[in-house]
Design a protein around this motif. Structure first.
Motif, short mmCIF file in Angstrom:
data_model
loop_
_atom_site.label_atom_id
_atom_site.label_comp_id
_atom_site.label_asym_id
_atom_site.label_seq_id
_atom_site.Cartn_x
_atom_site.Cartn_y
_atom_site.Cartn_z
N GLU A 237 0.83 -1.21 0.00
CA GLU A 237 0.00 0.00 0.00
C GLU A 237 0.86 1.26 0.00
O GLU A 237 0.57 2.23 -0.72
N ILE A 238 1.90 1.28 0.82
CA ILE A 238 2.77 2.45 0.89
C ILE A 238 3.56 2.59 -0.41
O ILE A 238 3.74 3.71 -0.92
N LYS A 239 4.03 1.48 -0.96
CA LYS A 239 4.74 1.55 -2.25
C LYS A 239 3.85 2.15 -3.34
O LYS A 239 4.27 3.05 -4.08
N ASP A 240 2.62 1.67 -3.42
CA ASP A 240 1.70 2.17 -4.44
C ASP A 240 1.38 3.65 -4.22
O ASP A 240 1.28 4.43 -5.18
N ALA A 241 1.21 4.04 -2.97
CA ALA A 241 0.88 5.43 -2.67
C ALA A 241 2.03 6.35 -3.09
O ALA A 241 1.80 7.42 -3.68
N ILE A 242 3.27 5.96 -2.80
CA ILE A 242 4.43 6.77 -3.19
C ILE A 242 4.56 6.81 -4.71
O ILE A 242 4.77 7.88 -5.30
N LYS A 243 4.43 5.66 -5.35
CA LYS A 243 4.56 5.59 -6.80
C LYS A 243 3.54 6.48 -7.49
O LYS A 243 3.87 7.25 -8.40
N ASN A 244 2.29 6.39 -7.09
CA ASN A 244 1.22 7.19 -7.71
C ASN A 244 1.42 8.68 -7.46
O ASN A 244 1.16 9.51 -8.34
#
Length: 311
Positions: A237-244
Protein backbone atom coordinates in the motif's frame (compact mmCIF):
# COMPACT_ATOMS: atom_id res chain seq x y z
CA UNK A 1 19.06 5.49 33.95
CA UNK A 2 22.02 7.86 33.91
CA UNK A 3 23.30 8.37 30.37
CA UNK A 4 26.20 10.59 31.35
CA UNK A 5 28.25 7.69 32.66
CA UNK A 6 31.65 9.20 32.10
CA UNK A 7 34.64 9.05 29.81
CA UNK A 8 38.29 8.04 29.69
CA UNK A 9 41.45 9.11 27.90
CA UNK A 10 42.33 6.85 24.99
CA UNK A 11 44.84 6.09 22.28
CA UNK A 12 43.08 5.53 18.95
CA UNK A 13 44.51 3.31 16.25
CA UNK A 14 43.07 2.34 12.85
CA UNK A 15 42.21 -1.32 12.38
CA UNK A 16 40.64 -1.80 8.97
CA UNK A 17 40.61 -4.52 6.30
CA UNK A 18 42.68 -6.14 4.83
CA UNK A 19 44.07 -6.58 8.36
CA UNK A 20 43.15 -10.10 9.59
CA UNK A 21 41.29 -8.50 12.48
CA UNK A 22 40.04 -5.58 10.42
CA UNK A 23 36.97 -3.91 11.86
CA UNK A 24 33.91 -2.87 9.91
CA UNK A 25 33.98 0.87 9.34
CA UNK A 26 31.46 1.76 12.09
CA UNK A 27 32.90 -0.62 14.70
CA UNK A 28 35.54 -0.29 17.40
CA UNK A 29 37.44 -2.64 19.71
CA UNK A 30 38.26 -1.51 23.24
CA UNK A 31 39.39 -2.79 26.61
CA UNK A 32 36.40 -4.36 28.33
CA UNK A 33 37.28 -3.02 31.77
CA UNK A 34 37.51 0.56 30.54
CA UNK A 35 34.25 0.36 28.57
CA UNK A 36 32.38 -1.13 31.51
CA UNK A 37 33.75 1.55 33.83
CA UNK A 38 31.77 4.09 31.82
CA UNK A 39 28.76 1.74 31.88
CA UNK A 40 28.89 0.80 28.24
CA UNK A 41 28.85 -2.75 26.89
CA UNK A 42 29.29 -4.75 23.71
CA UNK A 43 26.95 -3.70 20.88
CA UNK A 44 26.36 -0.27 22.36
CA UNK A 45 27.51 3.08 20.95
CA UNK A 46 30.20 5.40 22.28
CA UNK A 47 31.42 8.80 21.23
CA UNK A 48 35.08 9.27 20.37
CA UNK A 49 36.88 12.62 20.22
CA UNK A 50 40.39 13.58 19.19
CA UNK A 51 42.23 16.77 18.18
CA UNK A 52 42.81 17.74 14.54
CA UNK A 53 44.48 20.67 12.82
CA UNK A 54 41.11 22.46 12.73
CA UNK A 55 40.01 21.73 16.27
CA UNK A 56 38.35 18.51 17.50
CA UNK A 57 36.77 15.67 15.55
CA UNK A 58 33.98 13.60 17.07
CA UNK A 59 32.25 10.46 15.81
CA UNK A 60 29.99 7.66 17.03
CA UNK A 61 31.15 4.04 16.96
CA UNK A 62 29.63 0.72 18.00
CA UNK A 63 31.69 -1.35 20.43
CA UNK A 64 31.67 -4.84 18.91
CA UNK A 65 34.71 -6.62 20.37
CA UNK A 66 37.13 -6.36 23.29
CA UNK A 67 40.89 -6.79 23.72
CA UNK A 68 43.27 -7.41 26.62
CA UNK A 69 45.95 -4.94 25.51
CA UNK A 70 46.67 -1.55 27.07
CA UNK A 71 43.57 -0.28 28.84
CA UNK A 72 43.56 3.02 26.96
CA UNK A 73 44.00 1.53 23.47
CA UNK A 74 40.96 1.67 21.15
CA UNK A 75 41.00 0.26 17.63
CA UNK A 76 38.71 2.07 15.19
CA UNK A 77 37.08 1.02 11.96
CA UNK A 78 37.85 3.20 8.98
CA UNK A 79 34.86 5.48 8.61
CA UNK A 80 36.90 8.54 9.66
CA UNK A 81 40.31 7.22 8.71
CA UNK A 82 41.45 10.42 6.97
CA UNK A 83 40.78 12.55 10.04
CA UNK A 84 42.48 10.02 12.29
CA UNK A 85 45.56 9.80 10.07
CA UNK A 86 45.83 13.57 10.04
CA UNK A 87 45.68 13.52 13.83
CA UNK A 88 48.44 10.90 14.01
CA UNK A 89 50.60 12.98 11.67
CA UNK A 90 50.31 15.88 14.10
CA UNK A 91 51.85 13.75 16.83
CA UNK A 92 54.15 11.72 14.54
CA UNK A 93 53.02 8.42 16.09
CA UNK A 94 50.80 5.53 15.00
CA UNK A 95 48.13 6.31 17.56
CA UNK A 96 46.12 9.43 18.22
CA UNK A 97 45.33 10.67 21.70
CA UNK A 98 41.70 11.38 22.44
CA UNK A 99 38.75 10.50 24.62
CA UNK A 100 35.99 7.87 24.73
CA UNK A 101 32.65 9.10 26.06
CA UNK A 102 29.56 7.15 27.07
CA UNK A 103 27.24 9.99 26.05
CA UNK A 104 26.92 10.23 22.26
CA UNK A 105 25.42 13.73 22.31
CA UNK A 106 26.64 16.87 24.04
CA UNK A 107 24.79 17.45 27.27
CA UNK A 108 22.55 20.50 27.08
CA UNK A 109 22.69 20.81 23.28
CA UNK A 110 19.09 20.64 22.10
CA UNK A 111 18.87 23.35 19.43
CA UNK A 112 19.10 22.30 15.78
CA UNK A 113 20.65 25.53 14.57
CA UNK A 114 23.31 25.45 17.25
CA UNK A 115 24.03 21.78 16.46
CA UNK A 116 24.40 22.62 12.78
CA UNK A 117 26.67 25.56 13.56
CA UNK A 118 28.91 23.32 15.65
CA UNK A 119 28.81 20.35 13.26
CA UNK A 120 27.25 18.24 16.00
CA UNK A 121 24.84 15.39 16.63
CA UNK A 122 21.47 15.83 18.32
CA UNK A 123 18.57 13.58 19.36
CA UNK A 124 14.84 14.46 19.50
CA UNK A 125 11.66 12.68 20.54
CA UNK A 126 8.00 13.43 21.00
CA UNK A 127 5.75 10.94 22.76
CA UNK A 128 2.46 10.67 24.59
CA UNK A 129 2.18 7.74 27.02
CA UNK A 130 -1.29 6.99 25.67
CA UNK A 131 0.06 6.21 22.22
CA UNK A 132 0.64 2.63 21.18
CA UNK A 133 -0.44 3.08 17.55
CA UNK A 134 2.40 4.53 15.46
CA UNK A 135 5.96 5.74 15.86
CA UNK A 136 7.75 7.55 13.04
CA UNK A 137 11.55 7.66 13.07
CA UNK A 138 14.52 9.08 11.18
CA UNK A 139 17.75 7.80 12.75
CA UNK A 140 19.91 9.58 10.18
CA UNK A 141 18.46 13.05 9.84
CA UNK A 142 20.18 16.40 9.40
CA UNK A 143 23.01 16.08 6.90
CA UNK A 144 23.55 12.34 7.40
CA UNK A 145 20.66 11.39 5.08
CA UNK A 146 19.14 14.80 4.25
CA UNK A 147 15.39 15.42 4.36
CA UNK A 148 14.55 12.19 6.20
CA UNK A 149 14.02 14.02 9.50
CA UNK A 150 11.72 16.51 7.76
CA UNK A 151 9.65 13.64 6.40
CA UNK A 152 9.28 12.07 9.84
CA UNK A 153 8.29 15.41 11.32
CA UNK A 154 5.79 15.97 8.49
CA UNK A 155 3.95 12.73 9.25
CA UNK A 156 4.08 13.30 13.00
CA UNK A 157 2.69 16.82 12.73
CA UNK A 158 -0.40 15.65 10.86
CA UNK A 159 -1.61 13.41 13.66
CA UNK A 160 -2.65 13.91 17.25
CA UNK A 161 0.12 13.29 19.76
CA UNK A 162 -2.09 10.57 21.24
CA UNK A 163 -1.79 8.62 17.98
CA UNK A 164 1.78 9.14 16.77
CA UNK A 165 5.17 9.36 18.45
CA UNK A 166 8.43 10.62 16.94
CA UNK A 167 12.09 9.78 17.35
CA UNK A 168 14.90 11.15 15.23
CA UNK A 169 18.54 12.14 15.22
CA UNK A 170 20.24 14.91 13.30
CA UNK A 171 23.92 14.93 12.50
CA UNK A 172 25.76 17.81 10.86
CA UNK A 173 29.03 18.15 9.01
CA UNK A 174 32.17 19.90 10.16
CA UNK A 175 32.70 23.46 8.98
CA UNK A 176 35.22 22.56 6.27
CA UNK A 177 34.19 19.00 5.40
CA UNK A 178 31.12 17.12 4.17
CA UNK A 179 31.52 14.42 6.81
CA UNK A 180 28.16 14.03 8.59
CA UNK A 181 27.52 10.55 7.23
CA UNK A 182 30.98 9.26 8.09
CA UNK A 183 30.99 10.66 11.62
CA UNK A 184 27.44 10.06 12.78
CA UNK A 185 25.88 7.17 10.83
CA UNK A 186 25.15 3.97 12.76
CA UNK A 187 23.49 1.08 10.91
CA UNK A 188 19.85 0.66 11.94
CA UNK A 189 20.30 -2.98 12.95
CA UNK A 190 22.97 -1.92 15.46
CA UNK A 191 21.37 1.10 17.12
CA UNK A 192 21.18 0.50 20.87
CA UNK A 193 18.45 2.14 22.89
CA UNK A 194 20.86 2.11 25.83
CA UNK A 195 23.05 4.68 24.05
CA UNK A 196 20.22 7.03 23.06
CA UNK A 197 18.25 8.29 26.08
CA UNK A 198 15.31 9.66 24.10
CA UNK A 199 15.00 6.47 22.11
CA UNK A 200 14.97 4.56 25.38
CA UNK A 201 11.92 6.52 26.59
CA UNK A 202 9.79 4.93 23.86
CA UNK A 203 11.58 1.59 23.60
CA UNK A 204 9.68 -1.49 24.76
CA UNK A 205 6.20 -0.08 24.17
CA UNK A 206 5.85 -2.12 20.96
CA UNK A 207 3.79 0.20 18.79
CA UNK A 208 1.40 -1.41 16.33
CA UNK A 209 3.07 0.43 13.44
CA UNK A 210 6.52 1.95 12.96
CA UNK A 211 7.83 3.81 9.92
CA UNK A 212 11.46 4.73 9.26
CA UNK A 213 12.59 7.23 6.63
CA UNK A 214 16.05 6.62 5.16
CA UNK A 215 18.27 7.69 2.27
CA UNK A 216 20.56 5.60 0.08
CA UNK A 217 22.88 6.02 -2.90
CA UNK A 218 20.85 4.05 -5.44
CA UNK A 219 18.63 5.86 -7.95
CA UNK A 220 15.32 4.38 -6.79
CA UNK A 221 13.01 4.04 -3.80
CA UNK A 222 12.57 0.78 -1.93
CA UNK A 223 9.74 0.18 0.53
CA UNK A 224 10.51 -2.75 2.83
CA UNK A 225 9.72 -3.87 6.32
CA UNK A 226 8.82 -6.71 8.63
CA UNK A 227 7.09 -9.92 7.63
CA UNK A 228 4.01 -8.72 9.53
CA UNK A 229 3.86 -5.61 7.31
CA UNK A 230 4.23 -7.68 4.16
CA UNK A 231 1.53 -10.14 5.21
CA UNK A 232 -0.73 -7.27 6.24
CA UNK A 233 -0.40 -5.61 2.83
CA UNK A 234 1.01 -2.40 4.29
CA UNK A 235 4.30 -2.50 2.36
CA UNK A 236 2.45 -2.74 -0.94
CA UNK A 237 0.00 0.00 0.00
CA UNK A 238 2.77 2.45 0.89
CA UNK A 239 4.74 1.55 -2.25
CA UNK A 240 1.70 2.17 -4.44
CA UNK A 241 0.88 5.43 -2.67
CA UNK A 242 4.43 6.77 -3.19
CA UNK A 243 4.56 5.59 -6.80
CA UNK A 244 1.22 7.19 -7.71
CA UNK A 245 2.13 10.44 -5.95
CA UNK A 246 5.39 10.70 -7.88
CA UNK A 247 3.69 9.92 -11.19
CA UNK A 248 1.23 12.73 -10.47
CA UNK A 249 4.25 15.03 -10.07
CA UNK A 250 5.69 13.88 -13.42
CA UNK A 251 8.47 11.85 -11.84
CA UNK A 252 9.62 8.48 -13.15
CA UNK A 253 11.66 7.47 -10.10
CA UNK A 254 11.39 3.70 -9.73
CA UNK A 255 9.53 2.61 -6.60
CA UNK A 256 9.72 -1.05 -5.61
CA UNK A 257 8.84 -3.28 -2.70
CA UNK A 258 10.75 -6.39 -3.69
CA UNK A 259 14.24 -7.28 -4.90
CA UNK A 260 15.71 -4.70 -2.54
CA UNK A 261 19.41 -5.30 -1.80
CA UNK A 262 20.10 -7.30 1.32
CA UNK A 263 20.55 -4.97 4.26
CA UNK A 264 18.12 -2.41 2.84
CA UNK A 265 14.86 -4.37 2.78
CA UNK A 266 14.00 -3.62 6.40
CA UNK A 267 13.09 -7.20 7.33
CA UNK A 268 15.82 -7.77 9.92
CA UNK A 269 14.38 -8.31 13.39
CA UNK A 270 17.27 -6.31 14.86
CA UNK A 271 16.40 -3.26 12.78
CA UNK A 272 15.32 -0.53 15.18
CA UNK A 273 12.10 0.03 13.22
CA UNK A 274 11.09 -3.60 13.85
CA UNK A 275 12.20 -3.50 17.47
CA UNK A 276 9.88 -0.54 18.00
CA UNK A 277 6.83 -1.70 16.05
CA UNK A 278 5.00 -4.91 15.22
CA UNK A 279 4.40 -3.81 11.64
CA UNK A 280 7.61 -2.03 10.68
CA UNK A 281 8.15 -0.10 7.44
CA UNK A 282 11.54 1.06 6.11
CA UNK A 283 11.63 3.51 3.21
CA UNK A 284 14.97 3.90 1.38
CA UNK A 285 15.08 6.89 -0.97
CA UNK A 286 17.50 8.18 -3.58
CA UNK A 287 18.83 11.71 -3.35
CA UNK A 288 16.50 13.09 -6.07
CA UNK A 289 13.43 11.67 -4.33
CA UNK A 290 14.39 13.31 -1.03
CA UNK A 291 15.62 16.58 -2.49
CA UNK A 292 12.76 17.19 -4.93
CA UNK A 293 9.83 15.25 -3.47
CA UNK A 294 10.39 14.77 0.26
CA UNK A 295 7.05 16.35 1.16
CA UNK A 296 5.21 14.50 -1.64
CA UNK A 297 6.52 11.19 -0.37
CA UNK A 298 5.74 12.05 3.24
CA UNK A 299 2.17 12.96 2.28
CA UNK A 300 1.80 9.69 0.37
CA UNK A 301 2.93 7.74 3.41
CA UNK A 302 0.55 9.76 5.55
CA UNK A 303 -2.34 8.96 3.20
CA UNK A 304 -1.54 5.25 3.25
CA UNK A 305 -1.29 4.91 7.03
CA UNK A 306 -4.07 7.34 7.94
CA UNK A 307 -6.94 4.89 7.76
CA UNK A 308 -5.12 2.45 10.05
CA UNK A 309 -4.57 4.95 12.87
CA UNK A 310 -7.26 5.90 15.36
CA UNK A 311 -7.38 9.67 14.99
Amino acid sequence: MNYNQGSYKAQFQLDIPPSPSGLAKEHCRANREQIEKIQRHRDEQVRIEFPTANGTTSAIYTVTTFHNDDTDLVFLGGKIQNQLRNCCQLSNIDTCEGEVKAQVTIEGLDDDKEAEKRGEFIEHSSHDDQNHSLVVIAPHGGEIEPWTDKQAEYVRNHFSSECVSLWLCKGFSSKDDDDAFERWHITSTELSEKSFPKLNTIFGRKFEYSIAFHGWTQDSICVGGSRESADNGLIGEIKDAIKNALIAEGSNIDVKDSDCPEGFNGDNRNNIVNRLGIKGIQIEQCWKARDDFHDVIAQAVLNAIDSRINV
